[in-house]
Design a protein around this motif. Structure first.
Motif, PDB file in Angstrom:
ATOM      1  N   PHE A  69       0.834  -1.193   0.000  1.00 37.73           N
ATOM      2  CA  PHE A  69       0.000   0.000   0.000  1.00 37.73           C
ATOM      3  C   PHE A  69       0.876   1.253   0.000  1.00 37.73           C
ATOM      4  O   PHE A  69       2.067   1.187   0.273  1.00 37.73           O
ATOM      5  CB  PHE A  69      -0.914   0.000   1.232  1.00 37.73           C
ATOM      6  CG  PHE A  69      -1.866  -1.163   1.279  1.00 37.73           C
ATOM      7  CD1 PHE A  69      -3.177  -1.029   0.860  1.00 37.73           C
ATOM      8  CD2 PHE A  69      -1.433  -2.411   1.739  1.00 37.73           C
ATOM      9  CE1 PHE A  69      -4.046  -2.101   0.895  1.00 37.73           C
ATOM     10  CE2 PHE A  69      -2.301  -3.494   1.776  1.00 37.73           C
ATOM     11  CZ  PHE A  69      -3.615  -3.334   1.351  1.00 37.73           C
ATOM     12  N   TYR A  70       0.261   2.405  -0.314  1.00 40.34           N
ATOM     13  CA  TYR A  70       1.009   3.661  -0.317  1.00 40.34           C
ATOM     14  C   TYR A  70       0.091   4.816   0.079  1.00 40.34           C
ATOM     15  O   TYR A  70      -1.136   4.712   0.014  1.00 40.34           O
ATOM     16  CB  TYR A  70       1.632   3.925  -1.690  1.00 40.34           C
ATOM     17  CG  TYR A  70       0.629   4.139  -2.805  1.00 40.34           C
ATOM     18  CD1 TYR A  70       0.188   5.420  -3.149  1.00 40.34           C
ATOM     19  CD2 TYR A  70       0.117   3.056  -3.524  1.00 40.34           C
ATOM     20  CE1 TYR A  70      -0.728   5.615  -4.169  1.00 40.34           C
ATOM     21  CE2 TYR A  70      -0.799   3.247  -4.549  1.00 40.34           C
ATOM     22  CZ  TYR A  70      -1.219   4.535  -4.866  1.00 40.34           C
ATOM     23  OH  TYR A  70      -2.133   4.724  -5.879  1.00 40.34           O
ATOM     24  N   VAL A  71       0.724   5.910   0.496  1.00 41.29           N
ATOM     25  CA  VAL A  71      -0.002   7.152   0.790  1.00 41.29           C
ATOM     26  C   VAL A  71       0.193   8.084  -0.403  1.00 41.29           C
ATOM     27  O   VAL A  71       1.328   8.414  -0.750  1.00 41.29           O
ATOM     28  CB  VAL A  71       0.530   7.826   2.075  1.00 41.29           C
ATOM     29  CG1 VAL A  71      -0.235   9.117   2.346  1.00 41.29           C
ATOM     30  CG2 VAL A  71       0.427   6.877   3.264  1.00 41.29           C
ATOM     31  N   PRO A  72      -0.873   8.503  -1.074  1.00 38.82           N
ATOM     32  CA  PRO A  72      -0.724   9.357  -2.259  1.00 38.82           C
ATOM     33  C   PRO A  72      -0.154  10.729  -1.913  1.00 38.82           C
ATOM     34  O   PRO A  72      -0.351  11.245  -0.805  1.00 38.82           O
ATOM     35  CB  PRO A  72      -2.149   9.473  -2.802  1.00 38.82           C
ATOM     36  CG  PRO A  72      -3.031   9.215  -1.632  1.00 38.82           C
ATOM     37  CD  PRO A  72      -2.292   8.235  -0.774  1.00 38.82           C
ATOM     38  N   SER A  73       0.556  11.312  -2.871  1.00 42.40           N
ATOM     39  CA  SER A  73       1.033  12.688  -2.742  1.00 42.40           C
ATOM     40  C   SER A  73       1.329  13.200  -4.140  1.00 42.40           C
ATOM     41  O   SER A  73       1.186  12.467  -5.122  1.00 42.40           O
ATOM     42  CB  SER A  73       2.278  12.774  -1.853  1.00 42.40           C
ATOM     43  OG  SER A  73       3.412  12.257  -2.512  1.00 42.40           O
ATOM     44  N   ASP A  74       1.719  14.445  -4.254  1.00 39.19           N
ATOM     45  CA  ASP A  74       2.132  14.987  -5.549  1.00 39.19           C
ATOM     46  C   ASP A  74       3.214  16.029  -5.321  1.00 39.19           C
ATOM     47  O   ASP A  74       3.387  16.554  -4.211  1.00 39.19           O
ATOM     48  CB  ASP A  74       0.942  15.586  -6.312  1.00 39.19           C
ATOM     49  CG  ASP A  74       0.327  16.770  -5.594  1.00 39.19           C
ATOM     50  OD1 ASP A  74       0.891  17.875  -5.693  1.00 39.19           O
ATOM     51  OD2 ASP A  74      -0.720  16.593  -4.934  1.00 39.19           O
ATOM     52  N   ARG A  75       3.949  16.316  -6.372  1.00 38.46           N
ATOM     53  CA  ARG A  75       5.130  17.176  -6.284  1.00 38.46           C
ATOM     54  C   ARG A  75       4.792  18.566  -5.716  1.00 38.46           C
ATOM     55  O   ARG A  75       5.452  19.039  -4.789  1.00 38.46           O
ATOM     56  CB  ARG A  75       5.757  17.307  -7.674  1.00 38.46           C
ATOM     57  CG  ARG A  75       6.967  18.229  -7.723  1.00 38.46           C
ATOM     58  CD  ARG A  75       7.517  18.332  -9.137  1.00 38.46           C
ATOM     59  NE  ARG A  75       8.544  19.349  -9.226  1.00 38.46           N
ATOM     60  CZ  ARG A  75       9.822  19.172  -8.916  1.00 38.46           C
ATOM     61  NH1 ARG A  75      10.219  17.999  -8.483  1.00 38.46           N
ATOM     62  NH2 ARG A  75      10.695  20.140  -9.030  1.00 38.46           N
ATOM     63  N   ASP A  76       3.775  19.200  -6.267  1.00 36.92           N
ATOM     64  CA  ASP A  76       3.472  20.576  -5.860  1.00 36.92           C
ATOM     65  C   ASP A  76       3.101  20.662  -4.385  1.00 36.92           C
ATOM     66  O   ASP A  76       3.551  21.569  -3.670  1.00 36.92           O
ATOM     67  CB  ASP A  76       2.333  21.142  -6.717  1.00 36.92           C
ATOM     68  CG  ASP A  76       2.759  21.381  -8.153  1.00 36.92           C
ATOM     69  OD1 ASP A  76       3.977  21.417  -8.417  1.00 36.92           O
ATOM     70  OD2 ASP A  76       1.880  21.527  -9.028  1.00 36.92           O
ATOM     71  N   SER A  77       2.264  19.725  -3.927  1.00 34.39           N
ATOM     72  CA  SER A  77       1.831  19.786  -2.528  1.00 34.39           C
ATOM     73  C   SER A  77       2.977  19.471  -1.576  1.00 34.39           C
ATOM     74  O   SER A  77       3.062  20.035  -0.478  1.00 34.39           O
ATOM     75  CB  SER A  77       0.654  18.839  -2.282  1.00 34.39           C
ATOM     76  OG  SER A  77       1.050  17.485  -2.425  1.00 34.39           O
TER      77      SER A  77
END
Length: 214
Positions: A95-103
């Motif tokens: 499993f993983y915790v989503p994220s993105d570059r800008d945030s």
């Protein structure tokens, strides 16, 4: 209760993300068939580049989630981490915790201004630590609050080291950072080991460094 392993080195290009992804996937394969929390692995990508997420979630890493990893780090109160955890494309127990570059870039910028900024990841993961056997954390290649959070949350630190003199140049600074974390936040934090990467064993330089690492 999950064992939390942070992959860290304050130098870039030494194989941190490759190590984090393969360790998480390898643990998932090893635990395949084990039911319940004892068979589950969580990957947390604290590097704004997000390459670990790209490896485990394919095109899903581009999806926009209402709450993600940065929310856990900068919002007060933070959202529930249980609701944002996603399943990997590759293994049903990874499993993983989503994220993105800008945030994550925003989180890195805002964290120094917040109260208890070093312990925010630790507190967020405490809510799900009983739901996994292992939590693996990838980190950015610099000293900052994202790396500090990843170290404060950890039980063990695994340090990938490129077997060149430039590759080992950042180890002293990382050791100082770890010593400060142990002194102020996490006295039980341990270095799990040094992992030689990009190793050309035929080179005398590499052999010297391998001996020193041992």
């Amino acid at each position: 209760m999950a064992v939390i392993i942070t992959i860290a080195n304050e130098k870039g290009g030494v194989g941190k993300t490759t190590t984090a992804v393969n360790l998480a996937a390898g643990l998932a394969l090893r635990l395949e068939g084990t039911t319940g929390p004892a068979g589950r692995v969580l990957l947390v990508d604290m590097d704004p580049q997000g390459h670990a997420l790209l490896a485990v979630s394919f095109d899903k890493h581009k999806e926009i989630f209402p709450s993600n990893l940065s929310s856990l780090l900068i919002e007060t109160p933070p959202p529930a981490v249980q609701r944002m955890i996603q399943r990997s494309e590759h293994h049903p127990n990874l499993f993983y915790v989503p994220s993105d570059r800008d945030s994550m870039i925003k989180a890195a910028r805002e964290l120094p201004t917040l109260m208890a900024n070093e312990t925010r990841l630790q507190k967020a993961l405490a809510a799900v630590q009983k739901e996994f056997a292992y939590i693996v954390i990838d980190t950015p290649p610099n000293t900052g609050d994202l790396l500090i959070n990843a170290l404060v949350a950890a039980d063990l630190v695994l340090i990938p080291v490129e077997t060149s003199y430039l590759g080992v140049s950042g180890l002293i600074e990382l050791q100082r950072t770890i010593d400060q974390i142990k002194a102020h936040f996490r006295p039980e934090l341990k270095i799990f080991g040094y992992l030689p990467t990009l190793c050309e064993e035929a080179r005398s330089e590499a052999q010297e460094i391998l001996t020193e690492l041992q």
